[in-house]
Motif scaffolding. Structure first.
Motif, PDB file in Angstrom:
ATOM      1  N   GLU A 455      20.218   7.901 -25.168  1.00 32.61           N
ATOM      2  CA  GLU A 455      21.156   6.135 -25.089  1.00 32.61           C
ATOM      3  C   GLU A 455      22.442   6.193 -26.203  1.00 32.61           C
ATOM      4  OE1 GLU A 455      21.458   4.690 -22.198  1.00 32.61           O
ATOM      5  OE2 GLU A 455      20.033   6.508 -21.628  1.00 32.61           O
ATOM      6  N   VAL A 456      21.199   6.716 -27.361  1.00 34.03           N
ATOM      7  CA  VAL A 456      22.459   6.262 -28.602  1.00 34.03           C
ATOM      8  C   VAL A 456      23.781   7.152 -28.545  1.00 34.03           C
ATOM      9  CG1 VAL A 456      22.179   6.600 -31.248  1.00 34.03           C
ATOM     10  CG2 VAL A 456      20.669   5.712 -30.053  1.00 34.03           C
ATOM     11  N   ARG A 457      23.962   8.518 -28.248  1.00 36.82           N
ATOM     12  CA  ARG A 457      24.415   9.173 -27.526  1.00 36.82           C
ATOM     13  C   ARG A 457      25.388   8.500 -27.161  1.00 36.82           C
ATOM     14  NH1 ARG A 457      22.498  15.376 -27.711  1.00 36.82           N
ATOM     15  NH2 ARG A 457      22.010  15.610 -30.122  1.00 36.82           N
ATOM     16  N   ARG A 458      25.279   7.955 -25.827  1.00 36.09           N
ATOM     17  CA  ARG A 458      25.616   7.472 -24.672  1.00 36.09           C
ATOM     18  C   ARG A 458      26.305   6.090 -25.405  1.00 36.09           C
ATOM     19  NH1 ARG A 458      22.330   7.305 -21.302  1.00 36.09           N
ATOM     20  NH2 ARG A 458      22.353   9.326 -21.124  1.00 36.09           N
ATOM     21  N   LEU A 459      26.062   5.307 -26.062  1.00 33.98           N
ATOM     22  CA  LEU A 459      26.553   4.627 -26.862  1.00 33.98           C
ATOM     23  C   LEU A 459      27.677   4.524 -27.794  1.00 33.98           C
ATOM     24  CD1 LEU A 459      26.833   1.029 -27.593  1.00 33.98           C
ATOM     25  CD2 LEU A 459      24.696   1.683 -29.271  1.00 33.98           C
ATOM     26  N   ALA A 460      27.543   5.708 -28.637  1.00 32.84           N
ATOM     27  CA  ALA A 460      28.709   5.834 -29.228  1.00 32.84           C
ATOM     28  C   ALA A 460      29.765   6.468 -28.927  1.00 32.84           C
ATOM     29  CB  ALA A 460      27.924   7.023 -30.707  1.00 32.84           C
ATOM     30  N   ILE A 461      29.663   7.211 -27.724  1.00 29.85           N
ATOM     31  CA  ILE A 461      30.610   7.967 -27.419  1.00 29.85           C
ATOM     32  C   ILE A 461      30.833   6.779 -26.272  1.00 29.85           C
ATOM     33  CG2 ILE A 461      31.049   9.469 -25.226  1.00 29.85           C
ATOM     34  CD1 ILE A 461      28.996  10.820 -25.583  1.00 29.85           C
ATOM     35  N   GLU A 462      30.082   5.926 -25.567  1.00 31.43           N
ATOM     36  CA  GLU A 462      31.897   4.432 -25.151  1.00 31.43           C
ATOM     37  C   GLU A 462      32.433   3.675 -26.116  1.00 31.43           C
ATOM     38  OE1 GLU A 462      32.780   2.901 -22.422  1.00 31.43           O
ATOM     39  OE2 GLU A 462      32.707   4.729 -22.278  1.00 31.43           O
ATOM     40  N   GLN A 476      45.702   7.587 -36.770  1.00 28.73           N
ATOM     41  CA  GLN A 476      45.150   8.625 -37.566  1.00 28.73           C
ATOM     42  C   GLN A 476      43.903   7.914 -37.353  1.00 28.73           C
ATOM     43  OE1 GLN A 476      45.284  11.271 -40.354  1.00 28.73           O
ATOM     44  NE2 GLN A 476      47.358  11.663 -37.999  1.00 28.73           N
ATOM     45  N   GLU A 477      43.187   6.753 -37.645  1.00 28.33           N
ATOM     46  CA  GLU A 477      42.074   6.017 -36.928  1.00 28.33           C
ATOM     47  C   GLU A 477      40.661   6.487 -35.688  1.00 28.33           C
ATOM     48  OE1 GLU A 477      40.528   1.457 -36.216  1.00 28.33           O
ATOM     49  OE2 GLU A 477      42.140   1.654 -37.275  1.00 28.33           O
ATOM     50  N   ALA A 478      42.596   6.476 -34.861  1.00 30.57           N
ATOM     51  CA  ALA A 478      42.404   6.607 -33.274  1.00 30.57           C
ATOM     52  C   ALA A 478      41.826   8.303 -33.740  1.00 30.57           C
ATOM     53  CB  ALA A 478      43.340   6.811 -32.644  1.00 30.57           C
ATOM     54  N   LEU A 479      42.547   9.097 -33.888  1.00 32.84           N
ATOM     55  CA  LEU A 479      41.799  10.332 -34.266  1.00 32.84           C
ATOM     56  C   LEU A 479      40.368  10.682 -34.803  1.00 32.84           C
ATOM     57  CD1 LEU A 479      45.220  12.349 -35.795  1.00 32.84           C
ATOM     58  CD2 LEU A 479      44.090  12.754 -33.585  1.00 32.84           C
ATOM     59  N   ALA A 480      39.999   9.948 -36.070  1.00 36.35           N
ATOM     60  CA  ALA A 480      38.791   9.628 -36.445  1.00 36.35           C
ATOM     61  C   ALA A 480      37.568   9.212 -35.488  1.00 36.35           C
ATOM     62  CB  ALA A 480      38.890   8.715 -37.488  1.00 36.35           C
ATOM     63  N   TYR A 481      37.740   8.416 -34.526  1.00 38.47           N
ATOM     64  CA  TYR A 481      37.237   7.553 -33.207  1.00 38.47           C
ATOM     65  C   TYR A 481      37.145   9.284 -32.675  1.00 38.47           C
ATOM     66  CZ  TYR A 481      37.631   3.232 -35.732  1.00 38.47           C
ATOM     67  OH  TYR A 481      37.874   2.012 -36.333  1.00 38.47           O
ATOM     68  N   TYR A 482      37.451   9.717 -32.542  1.00 39.62           N
ATOM     69  CA  TYR A 482      38.277  10.631 -31.691  1.00 39.62           C
ATOM     70  C   TYR A 482      37.003  12.024 -32.419  1.00 39.62           C
ATOM     71  CZ  TYR A 482      40.331  13.716 -27.752  1.00 39.62           C
ATOM     72  OH  TYR A 482      40.675  15.164 -26.681  1.00 39.62           O
ATOM     73  N   ASP A 483      37.083  12.555 -32.774  1.00 40.80           N
ATOM     74  CA  ASP A 483      36.107  13.699 -33.698  1.00 40.80           C
ATOM     75  C   ASP A 483      34.970  13.088 -33.979  1.00 40.80           C
ATOM     76  OD1 ASP A 483      38.913  14.947 -33.544  1.00 40.80           O
ATOM     77  OD2 ASP A 483      38.592  14.968 -36.314  1.00 40.80           O
ATOM     78  N   HIS A 484      34.451  11.750 -33.476  1.00 38.66           N
ATOM     79  CA  HIS A 484      33.424  11.366 -34.043  1.00 38.66           C
ATOM     80  C   HIS A 484      32.408  11.800 -32.293  1.00 38.66           C
ATOM     81  CE1 HIS A 484      29.869  10.152 -35.437  1.00 38.66           C
ATOM     82  NE2 HIS A 484      29.296   8.784 -34.639  1.00 38.66           N
ATOM     83  N   ALA A 485      33.199  10.825 -31.457  1.00 36.77           N
ATOM     84  CA  ALA A 485      32.910  10.979 -30.263  1.00 36.77           C
ATOM     85  C   ALA A 485      32.921  12.430 -30.333  1.00 36.77           C
ATOM     86  CB  ALA A 485      33.890  10.119 -29.486  1.00 36.77           C
ATOM     87  N   ALA A 486      33.219  13.193 -30.131  1.00 36.40           N
ATOM     88  CA  ALA A 486      34.125  14.584 -30.080  1.00 36.40           C
ATOM     89  C   ALA A 486      32.375  15.916 -30.277  1.00 36.40           C
ATOM     90  CB  ALA A 486      34.995  15.672 -29.963  1.00 36.40           C
ATOM     91  N   LEU A 487      31.679  14.794 -31.141  1.00 36.42           N
ATOM     92  CA  LEU A 487      31.015  15.307 -32.009  1.00 36.42           C
ATOM     93  C   LEU A 487      29.518  15.254 -31.079  1.00 36.42           C
ATOM     94  CD1 LEU A 487      29.641  16.720 -34.349  1.00 36.42           C
ATOM     95  CD2 LEU A 487      29.525  14.956 -35.778  1.00 36.42           C
ATOM     96  N   ILE A 488      29.583  14.058 -31.141  1.00 37.19           N
ATOM     97  CA  ILE A 488      28.178  13.388 -30.236  1.00 37.19           C
ATOM     98  C   ILE A 488      28.112  14.393 -28.927  1.00 37.19           C
ATOM     99  CG2 ILE A 488      27.510  11.683 -29.514  1.00 37.19           C
ATOM    100  CD1 ILE A 488      28.019  10.726 -31.859  1.00 37.19           C
TER     101      ILE A 488
END
Length: 498
Positions: A455-462, A476-488
């Motif tokens: 559930e934590v992973r689902r929340l972070a990705i969303e 550049q900000e959007a890419l940082a968010y993309y990479d974190h969601a991609a990691l999870i």
């Protein structure tokens, strides 16, 4: 009705193409995920948690699941030229397939007699015909070098007489190898004396460079010799040379880099602005890049505005013609950067906490409404942060952050005090529609406290999927968010730890 059906079919075709692209990327990347052992997932093992393979696989899966993500970044990496994610993700590569992609998306513009601008994806180069041969300014990324040489040879058989590198960024320097390989290496290949030190840093920090530039590690130079460098060097006093009695003035000012210079051709009244002018709010505040220099950048802009240039060739974006238009464009950017600098300095001198300084930055309508200052890449607040990092130390003025507890320990305590992980997740879900910024903090604390929790992973990705799709968020900000969601998402693909 016919137009409606045509529009609908076109839209469906675009979505299918986007989905197909994502599927292709996913097919290429997914096998790499299985090579990462579950034991690498410990949050205390940063190398194991963050790997290029994970990010690539997670990015591909997220893009397949939501094609809007691809569309979000289709305009990214263009800097005014045609979009090429292949070029953007392989800046250092000499692979012929990358060259083929760049070749297809490159155009050549004659901006004046014997004066040419070559527009690759992401970056430009320029060349000038003289009676003493061809003078080239910048050579593009590595795979663009052969394309630039092809465009030169399409209009002239004259020898290459000189090459000027405006600064040591990969998209301006790395195409040099193609001239050497083709036996077209002139006596003058000119760059600032600090370029070599920049390449040494690339090699020393190649893993970090790969991460923050989204480049494959194996393509980033591991030693100075892995990239071809200028052989005629100038210092901070600049350099002047002539061809057929025509002057080429190289004028350095620290700006986007500490080795940057513009090129002025007074007889032609042509100005090559390097990266001082970019056609949008310039890359002076990138949180993933090394220190930039705002005050000197402003000085360069004002100096160029006074030259009386009639043709201006930015190394990103379209050429500008007309002395008044050039002067006004350069002055506009200088005024905007000066505004950010002045407000940042005032906030620091007033004793504001650093985050308060950033939050207090205003952006007058004169700047906000002008497309030449579009904030799709960085924001005024990002630039303020860069000024702060140049003028002050690393401490953010919060006492506990001088010697903080680990992020994991802080997160576990916060989650415990909030009533447990389920309570944090519920609160985060409740904020998705009302406050994504606060939801991001909750998602981070939950993830670093319980990274295996589904559930934590689902929340972070969303949370971060929504944030990266926000059109108000810079690239550049959007890419940082993309990479974190991609990691999870990649961690999810690997399955539970064994």
């Amino acid at each position: 009705m016919g137009r409606f059906l045509l529009g609908m079919l076109t839209g469906i075709g675009l979505l299918l193409a986007l989905a197909g692209f994502a599927a292709l990327v996913l097919w290429q990347q997914l096998p790499k995920v299985s090579s990462v052992s579950a034991g690498d997932r410990a949050t205390s093992d940063a190398v194991g948690l963050y790997t290029p393979e994970r990010i690539a696989a997670g990015r591909a899966r997220l893009a397949l699941e939501d094609p809007r993500i691809i569309q979000r970044f289709l305009t990214g990496g263009t800097f005014g030229g045609k979009s090429s994610r292949v070029a953007a993700l392989h800046m250092f590569s000499r692979d012929p397939s990358v060259t083929a992609d760049i070749r297809e998306k490159t155009e050549r513009i004659e901006v004046g007699p014997g004066s040419w601008l070559v527009r690759f994806p992401i970056v430009n180069a320029a060349f000038f015909e003289t009676d003493d041969g061809v003078v080239v300014v910048d050579t593009g990324m590595a795979a663009a070098g052969p394309v630039l040489l092809e465009h030169i040879r399409a209009v002239t058989d004259a020898p290459i007489s000189a090459i000027v590198v405006t600064h040591g960024h990969v998209d301006h320097l790395s195409g040099l190898w193609a001239f050497e390989a083709a036996g077209e290496w002139p006596d003058l290949v000119i760059g600032h004396e600090r370029i070599a030190a920049r390449m040494d840093r690339y090699a020393d920090l190649n893993g970090s460079i790969a991460k923050y530039m989204s480049q494959p590690l194996e393509e980033v130079p591991a030693a100075r010799g892995d990239i071809v460098l200028p052989t005629t060097l100038f210092d901070d006093s600049g350099m002047v040379f002539q061809r057929a009695g025509e002057g080429f003035l190289i004028v350095p000012h620290r700006g986007e880099t500490d080795d940057q210079a513009y090129v002025w051709l007074p007889e032609r009244k042509v100005l090559v602005t390097a990266d001082y002018y970019q056609g949008f709010l310039p890359n002076l505040g990138n949180g993933k890049r090394i220190q930039r220099y705002g005050s000197e950048w402003i000085a360069a802009l004002r100096e160029m505005a006074d030259l009386g240039a009639e043709i201006m060739l930015p190394m990103h974006g379209e050429p500008i013609v007309g002395a008044d238009a050039i002067r006004e464009s350069l002055t506009l950017v200088a005024d905007a950067l000066q505004h950010i600098e002045d407000e940042t300095r005032a906030g620091l001198n007033a004793g504001l906490r650093k985050d308060e300084v950033v939050d207090a930055i205003t952006w007058p309508r004169r700047f906000a409404d002008d497309p030449r200052l579009a904030t799709y890449y960085v924001t005024p607040q990002d630039i303020a942060k860069m000024y702060i990092s140049q003028w002050t130390g690393w401490w953010d003025d919060q006492p506990a952050h001088w010697s903080p507890a680990t992020l994991e320990a802080q997160s576990e305590l916060i989650v415990q005090m909030a009533g447990g992980i389920d309570a944090v997740v519920r609160r985060g879900q409740g904020l998705l529609e009302t406050d994504l910024v606060l939801a991001s903090h909750l998602a981070d604390w939950a993830f670093y406290a319980a990274p295996e929790n589904p559930e934590v992973r689902r929340l972070a990705i969303e949370v971060y999927r929504r944030r990266l799709l926000d059109p108000a968020v810079s690239e550049q900000e959007a890419l940082a968010y993309y990479d974190h969601a991609a990691l999870i998402r990649a961690l999810e693909l690997e399955g539970p730890a064994r």
